[in-house]
Design an enzyme around this catalytic site. Sequence first.
Site, PDB file in Angstrom:
ATOM      1  N   ASP A  12      57.659  70.667  45.177  1.00 48.49           N
ATOM      2  CA  ASP A  12      57.988  72.049  45.518  1.00 48.49           C
ATOM      3  C   ASP A  12      59.429  72.366  45.151  1.00 48.49           C
ATOM      4  O   ASP A  12      59.873  71.999  44.064  1.00 48.49           O
ATOM      5  CB  ASP A  12      57.720  72.291  47.012  1.00 48.49           C
ATOM      6  N   HIS A  36      60.824  77.298  50.704  1.00 48.85           N
ATOM      7  CA  HIS A  36      59.389  77.080  50.513  1.00 48.85           C
ATOM      8  C   HIS A  36      59.033  75.603  50.641  1.00 48.85           C
ATOM      9  O   HIS A  36      58.112  75.219  51.379  1.00 48.85           O
ATOM     10  CB  HIS A  36      58.975  77.618  49.147  1.00 48.85           C
ATOM     11  N   SER A  83      50.086  78.422  50.539  1.00 46.75           N
ATOM     12  CA  SER A  83      51.109  77.390  50.669  1.00 46.75           C
ATOM     13  C   SER A  83      51.098  76.743  52.041  1.00 46.75           C
ATOM     14  O   SER A  83      51.727  75.717  52.239  1.00 46.75           O
ATOM     15  CB  SER A  83      52.493  77.985  50.397  1.00 46.75           C
TER      16      SER A  83
END
Length: 450
Positions: free
Chosen positions: A240, A271, A436
Site C-alpha cells: 500500500d 491509506h 480497502s
Amino acid sequence: MVGANLQLKMLLLPVWASMLFMGFLSVVGMEPTEGAKSDSDYPPNTEPPPSSSASNCSEMTLKLEFKTKTVEHEYIIGFTGYFSAKARRLYISSALRNAGDRALEWHIVPRENPAADFPSDFELVHIRLASPSSLLTLEDHPYIKRVTPQRKVFRKLKYVPSPEPSAPCNATRGTQSWQSSRTFRRTSLSLSSGFWHATGRHSSRRLLRAIPRHVAQILQADVLWQMGHTGAGVKVAVFDTGLSEKHPHFKNVKERTNWTNEKTLDDGLGHGTFVAGVIASMRECQGFAPDSELHIFRVFTNNQVSYTSWFLDAFNYAILKKIDVLNLSIGGPDFMDHPFVDKVWELTANKVIMVSAIGNDGPLYGTLNNPADQMDVIGVGGIDFEDNIARFSSRGMTTWELPGGYGRVKPDIVTYGSGVRGSGMKEGCRSLSGTSVASPVVAGAVTLLA
C-alpha cells in the site's frame, strides 16, 4: 500452488466459517473520521476530505478509482528464470545485436530497491525507435520469455456523500488493549454450543450502527485471542502507501520497504496505515492479529502512482522473505498485464495466500477487478448490514478459464466494510467504508487461521 490455499481452507475454515466469514462488507472507499486536513496535505490525485465541525466523523465515503496507461518506450523483458544483473544485460544485448537494427537506442532503467541485490526474472529497458521485428527478435532469445510494455497505474481517492450517516466515532475513543475484556476458558479447540449461540452480529443490526465496535470483535476474533491465537509467527505483507516508523498501534513491524521513486518509507495518505491497522493494530482500534509479523511494502507514491515493475520487484522480495499472507487493497480492470498476472501465479505457487478486493464497479456482472478475479487469489466483495450484496460490489464470471471453460463466479467471500474502525495516519482511529476495508478484514481473519 492452488492446492496449498485449498488445503488451508479445508482444514481450518470449519472452525471459523461461521465466526469470521458470515458477514463481509462493501468495497468502495473510506470515510475519514478524526478531523479534517488542509488542502496542502493531499496530493494531486487525492481530493481533501470535507471538514466536519459538527461531528467527530465525516459522513463521506472515499471512493477509489483506478486507471492505467502504457509508458512510452519502456518495456518489461521477462526471463525464463532468475539471473544476475550481468547475465540479464548480456542476454538483452545479444538479442538486440541479432536484430541488426543500427538505429535502435536502448538502455537498462536502474531499479534502486531492496530487491536490486538479488537475482531477478525481469529487466526494465528503455528502447527508442523499436520496430515490431526488433521486439520479436528479443523474444526469440532462448532465455527471454516475453516482452511487454511497462504500465503506469493511477489511483484516485475521491470523496463522495455517504448514502447513510455514519455512527459517531467518539463513543469508543478510550484507550484499549487488544485482549478481550470477557473471560474465556477452554482447554480444547472444540467449540461448545455457547460459542455458536453467543450474541453476535444477528442480535441487532441497528446496534452495530449505533455503537461502533471493532470489526474483529464483531466477528468474534476475541474468542481465538483467549485461546492463544493472535497471529504470532505469521508473516503478513501489506502492499500500500507505507507506514510511519513509530506508530503507537503496532508492536511487531518487522520491515518497511520502499519500492517507489520517493525517498520516504512513511505513509503520506493514511491509506496503508488504516489497512495495516485492521489486520494488526494492538490498541484502540483493534486488529485481528496483533502479534503477527508485519512487512510493509510501499508501492504507491503520495500522488497515488505506481508501475508494474515496482510491483514485480516487491512481489519477488515477498517470495524471498517467505511471506505467508499478502493483502492487496487495490485492483483494476487490466487483467491483460501479463507480467503482473504471471507473478501473482508465482506468489501463490510459493505458498503466499493473497487477499485482494474484488472491485467497486457493480452492480453489473463482468466487473471483476484483477488480481482478485484470478482463481488462486481470495477475491473479497461487500455486503450491507442486511446481508445484501452491496450494489457497488463487483461480481461476475472469471475470464481466466475462457475459452477452454466457463469460468467461475466471484467474489469468493464477502464481509462487512461500512464504518469499520482502523488506525489513523499518525495516531488514533478513524472510520472508513469500502473495498480497502473488506480486504484487510479477510486478510486479518486468514492470518489468525494460518
